[in-house]
Each structure stands twice: as C-alpha cells, then as structure tokens.
Scaffold this motif. Structure first.
Motif, short mmCIF file in Angstrom:
data_model
loop_
_atom_site.label_atom_id
_atom_site.label_comp_id
_atom_site.label_asym_id
_atom_site.label_seq_id
_atom_site.Cartn_x
_atom_site.Cartn_y
_atom_site.Cartn_z
N ASN A 52 0.84 -1.19 0.00
CA ASN A 52 0.00 0.00 0.00
C ASN A 52 0.88 1.24 0.00
O ASN A 52 2.09 1.15 0.17
CB ASN A 52 -0.99 -0.02 1.18
N MET A 53 0.27 2.37 -0.17
CA MET A 53 1.03 3.62 -0.28
C MET A 53 1.56 4.14 1.05
O MET A 53 2.24 5.16 1.09
CB MET A 53 0.16 4.69 -0.96
N ASN A 54 1.28 3.43 2.13
CA ASN A 54 1.79 3.82 3.44
C ASN A 54 3.07 3.07 3.80
O ASN A 54 3.56 3.21 4.92
CB ASN A 54 0.73 3.56 4.53
N ARG A 55 3.59 2.27 2.87
CA ARG A 55 4.80 1.49 3.14
C ARG A 55 5.85 1.76 2.07
O ARG A 55 6.11 0.92 1.21
CB ARG A 55 4.46 0.01 3.19
N PRO A 56 6.47 2.96 2.12
CA PRO A 56 7.49 3.28 1.13
C PRO A 56 8.70 2.38 1.26
O PRO A 56 9.06 1.96 2.37
CB PRO A 56 7.84 4.74 1.43
N SER A 57 9.32 2.08 0.14
CA SER A 57 10.49 1.23 0.13
C SER A 57 11.28 1.50 -1.15
O SER A 57 11.07 2.51 -1.82
CB SER A 57 10.08 -0.24 0.22
N PHE A 58 12.16 0.58 -1.48
CA PHE A 58 12.92 0.60 -2.72
C PHE A 58 12.96 -0.81 -3.27
O PHE A 58 12.79 -1.78 -2.54
CB PHE A 58 14.35 1.11 -2.47
N ALA A 59 13.16 -0.93 -4.57
CA ALA A 59 13.25 -2.23 -5.26
C ALA A 59 11.88 -2.90 -5.28
O ALA A 59 10.85 -2.24 -5.26
CB ALA A 59 14.33 -3.11 -4.66
N LEU A 60 11.90 -4.24 -5.33
CA LEU A 60 10.66 -5.02 -5.43
C LEU A 60 10.54 -5.97 -4.26
O LEU A 60 11.54 -6.50 -3.79
CB LEU A 60 10.65 -5.84 -6.73
N ALA A 61 9.31 -6.19 -3.80
CA ALA A 61 9.05 -7.21 -2.78
C ALA A 61 9.19 -8.56 -3.48
O ALA A 61 8.37 -8.90 -4.33
CB ALA A 61 7.66 -7.04 -2.18
N ARG A 62 10.21 -9.30 -3.15
CA ARG A 62 10.49 -10.53 -3.88
C ARG A 62 9.38 -11.56 -3.76
O ARG A 62 9.12 -12.32 -4.68
CB ARG A 62 11.80 -11.16 -3.40
N GLN A 63 8.70 -11.62 -2.62
CA GLN A 63 7.63 -12.59 -2.44
C GLN A 63 6.34 -11.92 -1.99
O GLN A 63 5.51 -12.53 -1.35
CB GLN A 63 8.06 -13.67 -1.45
N GLY A 64 6.18 -10.69 -2.36
CA GLY A 64 4.99 -9.95 -1.99
C GLY A 64 4.52 -9.09 -3.14
O GLY A 64 4.79 -9.37 -4.30
N VAL A 65 3.84 -8.01 -2.79
CA VAL A 65 3.27 -7.11 -3.80
C VAL A 65 3.97 -5.76 -3.70
O VAL A 65 4.15 -5.22 -2.61
CB VAL A 65 1.75 -6.94 -3.58
N THR A 66 4.34 -5.23 -4.86
CA THR A 66 4.99 -3.94 -4.94
C THR A 66 4.15 -3.01 -5.82
O THR A 66 3.66 -3.43 -6.86
CB THR A 66 6.39 -4.07 -5.59
N ILE A 67 4.03 -1.77 -5.38
CA ILE A 67 3.42 -0.73 -6.20
C ILE A 67 4.56 0.15 -6.70
O ILE A 67 5.38 0.63 -5.92
CB ILE A 67 2.41 0.11 -5.38
N ILE A 68 4.62 0.32 -8.01
CA ILE A 68 5.66 1.13 -8.63
C ILE A 68 5.01 2.43 -9.10
O ILE A 68 4.17 2.40 -10.01
CB ILE A 68 6.32 0.39 -9.80
N PRO A 69 5.36 3.57 -8.49
CA PRO A 69 4.72 4.83 -8.86
C PRO A 69 5.22 5.34 -10.21
O PRO A 69 6.31 4.96 -10.67
CB PRO A 69 5.13 5.78 -7.73
N PRO A 70 4.45 6.21 -10.85
CA PRO A 70 4.82 6.72 -12.17
C PRO A 70 6.23 7.32 -12.23
O PRO A 70 6.93 7.15 -13.23
CB PRO A 70 3.75 7.77 -12.46
N GLU A 71 6.66 8.01 -11.17
CA GLU A 71 7.97 8.64 -11.20
C GLU A 71 9.13 7.64 -11.23
O GLU A 71 10.25 7.98 -11.61
CB GLU A 71 8.15 9.63 -10.04
N SER A 72 8.87 6.39 -10.86
CA SER A 72 9.90 5.36 -10.88
C SER A 72 9.94 4.57 -12.19
O SER A 72 10.87 3.81 -12.43
CB SER A 72 9.69 4.39 -9.72
N LEU A 73 8.94 4.75 -13.01
CA LEU A 73 8.84 3.93 -14.23
C LEU A 73 9.94 4.20 -15.25
O LEU A 73 10.41 3.25 -15.89
CB LEU A 73 7.46 4.09 -14.85
N PRO A 74 10.42 5.44 -15.46
CA PRO A 74 11.51 5.62 -16.41
C PRO A 74 12.77 4.83 -16.04
O PRO A 74 13.41 4.22 -16.91
CB PRO A 74 11.77 7.12 -16.40
#
Length: 114
Positions: A52-74
């Motif tokens: 969810n958007m309340n759990r900022p992080s970096f990279a990808l959750a290897r065995q979970g769910v990651t939300i990638i915001p538009p600013e990270s897509l490039p």
C-alpha cells in the motif's frame, strides 16, 4: 521457471491494501524471476511501495506485492530495455511495452513477486 508478474493499476486508491494476489485484475504479464536477481542493484535505486502507499520502500518485494509509482517507471524501463536479452525474450519485450503504456497513461504499476 519461477515467474514474477507486472500489471497496470487503472484506478489508484491510495487507501487500499493491494496485498491480494490478483494478476488477472491488472492484466499482468510475466517474466522469469531470474531477471530480478540480475537487476537487483539498479532496482535498489527505484522508489516503490510494498502492499500500500503507506509502506514506502525501494526495489521489489520478492515474495509480496509492490506498487511502482509513475515517477519510478523511467528507471524501471531503462533497466528492462538495456538488458540485452530483450532481443531474444518476448516476455521482456512485453514488459518494456507494458511499462511504456503505464508511463504514457501516468499510471502506477503493480508487481506480484515469485
């Protein structure tokens, strides 16, 4: 092959927990999870959120769910398209196209880990 899946969130709800495994809902495509290992150092620079958007992080959750915001897509797109295997792996080419679609629509992407 262990797969990892990516899709586009059409209507982002910042209060929602996206932790449920729903790849069909987001029209996900998949790649071999081995690519994630190879990209890990660069993915560590990519701002993301876990579940969810309340759990900022970096990279990808290897065995979970990651939300990638538009600013990270490039950055994510650059990681994918600079991988030489994109020329021989249709799944990588599909991922690059999916990222481009999200960039053009200014949408968040979702990642379901292996």
């Amino acid at each position: 092959m262990i797969k990892t899946e990516f899709g586009i969130i059409d209507e982002m709800d910042c209060s929602k927990d996206y932790g449920a495994y729903e790849p069909e809902k987001y029209n996900c495509i998949y790649i071999d999870d081995e690519y994630i290992n190879d990209w890990w150092e660069r993915l560590g620079l990519m701002k993301t959120y876990f579940h969810n958007m309340n759990r900022p992080s970096f990279a990808l959750a290897r065995q979970g769910v990651t939300i990638i915001p538009p600013e990270s897509l490039p950055l994510f797109q650059d990681i994918v398209v600079t991988d030489r295997r994109i020329n021989t792996d249709d799944n990588l080419a599909n991922l690059a196209a999916k990222i481009q679609e999200a960039i053009e629509a200014d949408k968040h992407m979702i990642h379901f880990g292996a």
